[in-house]
Scaffold this active site. Structure first.
Site, PDB file in Angstrom:
ATOM      1  N   ASN A 172       0.816  -1.214   0.000  1.00 39.76           N
ATOM      2  CA  ASN A 172       0.000   0.000   0.000  1.00 39.76           C
ATOM      3  C   ASN A 172       0.849   1.263   0.000  1.00 39.76           C
ATOM      4  O   ASN A 172       1.979   1.263   0.498  1.00 39.76           O
ATOM      5  CB  ASN A 172      -0.912   0.044   1.240  1.00 39.76           C
TER       6      ASN A 172
ATOM      7  N   GLY B  30      15.813   0.539   6.066  1.00 43.41           N
ATOM      8  CA  GLY B  30      14.619   0.956   5.339  1.00 43.41           C
ATOM      9  C   GLY B  30      14.082   2.296   5.809  1.00 43.41           C
ATOM     10  O   GLY B  30      14.077   2.597   7.006  1.00 43.41           O
TER      11      GLY B  30
ATOM     12  N   ASP C  14      11.100   3.339   6.010  1.00 45.70           N
ATOM     13  CA  ASP C  14       9.950   3.210   6.904  1.00 45.70           C
ATOM     14  C   ASP C  14      10.401   2.977   8.339  1.00 45.70           C
ATOM     15  O   ASP C  14       9.811   3.522   9.290  1.00 45.70           O
ATOM     16  CB  ASP C  14       9.022   2.089   6.437  1.00 45.70           C
TER      17      ASP C  14
END
Length: 257
Positions: free
Chosen positions: A11, A107, A109
């Site tokens: 997403n 990462g 995120d």
């Protein structure tokens, strides 16, 4: 306003902030084959659907774990909002002290969730991200990022069950109500929900033992609110932790706050 964009493997999560207030959150499917104009049209539609105008945004920032999409999304957002678009990359100011073997590969995120956690929760802290992969990040009492544990996420596990067994069906993730399932679907849901909750409890216990003290725990990700109620550990939930981290990093790099 600031547009925050968290690009995951499954997403893309958009969040619109006014100062520190999160005004809206929306999710789109990640599609590596969409062109910039297609993404711009999609973003414009969801922003206006939530009652806001694209000309109200002063800036934007993107975190992506899908590198090929980053130029596409940066171009789409820049053309849509007409503002500078920041990205979370090794050269971005975050304020996070990363103590892993190669800090540059962490990462984006995980960087964002760690930044948000160190600004909002008591240290040390364990951050559990229930996304495409399930990730446990650890910050010590001095806010140093120590490392990560990664395992298959809930939906990957469900897909693997149906693809690799002859009699188990493909099912969508839903909450489970009893541990003992009396049919295939309820049995799978029980295993994935209560099994994930038990795994989180067990990992928290092991991580606390390794860092030598009890850490604050915060769980993030779209399904956090479905899993956490079944855990026995004391846990904070913040489904939009990455978006708050993006906002913190945006302000750090623009000095507008």
């Amino acid at each position: 306003m600031v547009l925050t964009v968290d690009v995951g493997n499954t997403n893309i999560v958009l969040g619109g902030f006014e100062d520190d207030k999160l005004l809206f959150v929306t999710r789109l499917c990640t599609d590596k084959y969409k062109m910039p104009d297609e993404y711009a049209i999609s973003f414009k539609g969801v922003i206006e659907f939530h009652g806001y105008s694209v000309d109200k945004f002063d800036g934007a920032i993107i975190s992506s774990v899908v590198p090929p999409l980053l130029p596409t999304l940066k171009k789409a957002i820049s053309s849509l909002l007409g503002c500078k678009v920041f990205t979370v990359s090794p050269g971005t100011k975050t304020g996070l002290n990363i103590r892993i073997d190669n800090p540059g590969i962490l990462g984006a995120d995980l960087v964002c969730s760690a930044v948000a956690a160190m600004n909002r929760y008591k240290m040390p802290c364990i951050i559990v991200d229930l996304g495409t992969a399930t990730k446990f990040s650890v910050l010590d009492k001095d806010k140093f990022f120590l490392g990560v544990s990664i395992m298959p996420g809930v939906n990957i596990s469900l897909d693997a069950l149906s693809k690799n067994t002859a009699q188990l069906p493909h099912i969508e993730f839903e909450n489970a109500h009893t541990v003992i399932g009396t049919n295939s679907i309820d049995s799978m849901r029980s295993g994935i929900v209560f099994g994930t909750a038990s795994m989180i409890d067990g990992m928290i216990e092991r991580l606390n033992a390794e860092i030598g003290q009890e850490a604050t725990v915060v769980v993030t990700g779209g399904i956090a609110e479905n899993i956490v109620p079944h855990c026995k550990s004391k846990i904070n939930t913040n489904p939009n932790l990455v978006l708050y981290g993006l906002l913190d990093i945006y302000y750090k790099n623009t000095k507008t706050k």
